[in-house]
Write a protein that holds these residues in place. Structure first.
Motif, mmCIF file in Angstrom:
data_model
loop_
_atom_site.group_PDB
_atom_site.id
_atom_site.type_symbol
_atom_site.label_atom_id
_atom_site.label_comp_id
_atom_site.label_asym_id
_atom_site.label_seq_id
_atom_site.Cartn_x
_atom_site.Cartn_y
_atom_site.Cartn_z
ATOM 1 N N THR A 63 -1.465 -2.709 -11.005
ATOM 2 C CA THR A 63 -2.451 -2.191 -10.055
ATOM 3 C C THR A 63 -3.443 -3.246 -9.591
ATOM 4 N N THR A 107 0.860 -1.174 0.000
ATOM 5 C CA THR A 107 0.000 0.000 0.000
ATOM 6 C C THR A 107 0.899 1.228 0.000
ATOM 7 N N PRO A 166 1.827 5.384 0.150
ATOM 8 C CA PRO A 166 1.406 6.427 1.101
ATOM 9 C C PRO A 166 0.088 7.105 0.731
ATOM 10 N N ASP A 167 -0.221 7.164 -0.559
ATOM 11 C CA ASP A 167 -1.486 7.796 -0.950
ATOM 12 C C ASP A 167 -2.678 6.841 -0.869
ATOM 13 N N GLY A 168 -2.450 5.603 -0.422
ATOM 14 C CA GLY A 168 -3.537 4.646 -0.219
ATOM 15 C C GLY A 168 -3.784 3.688 -1.370
ATOM 16 N N THR A 169 -3.101 3.853 -2.485
ATOM 17 C CA THR A 169 -3.303 2.938 -3.620
ATOM 18 C C THR A 169 -2.521 1.645 -3.412
ATOM 19 N N GLN A 170 -3.052 0.576 -3.963
ATOM 20 C CA GLN A 170 -2.408 -0.733 -3.880
ATOM 21 C C GLN A 170 -1.495 -0.941 -5.082
#
Length: 91
Positions: free
Chosen positions: A58, A31, A33-37
């Motif tokens: 992604t 994950t 820092p901006d929350g995307t996987q």
């Protein structure tokens, strides 16, 4: 020659597909820092030709599919180089 089998679209199906085809694989999920996987995968076979490079995507199945395609491509190129060496042809 039969049509190629489409890749499974879910993670469990892709893992089962790789096991049936006798591929080894490593799969990591991160994950950012901006929350995307982000998913990274590497696929190989335990023989002299090995496998491919780490692929990042992604979605989980897409990372495994890209890693499998990379491994197939790398193994094909290694096989071609070995065949050229055996025939005594160098570049």
């Amino acid at each position: 020659m039969s049509a190629p089998t489409p890749f499974p679209t879910d993670l469990d199906g892709m893992c089962q597909f790789l096991r049936r085809q006798k591929w080894d694989f490593k799969f990591v999920s991160r994950t950012l820092p901006d929350g995307t996987q982000r998913y990274s995968a590497n696929v190989w076979r335990s023989d002299a030709l090995g496998g491919g490079h780490k692929c990042i995507a992604t979605t989980a199945p897409l990372a495994l599919q890209a890693a499998l395609l990379s491994a197939r491509k790398c193994r094909h190129r290694r096989q071609q180089r070995q065949n050229k060496r055996r025939k005594g042809v160098t570049q």
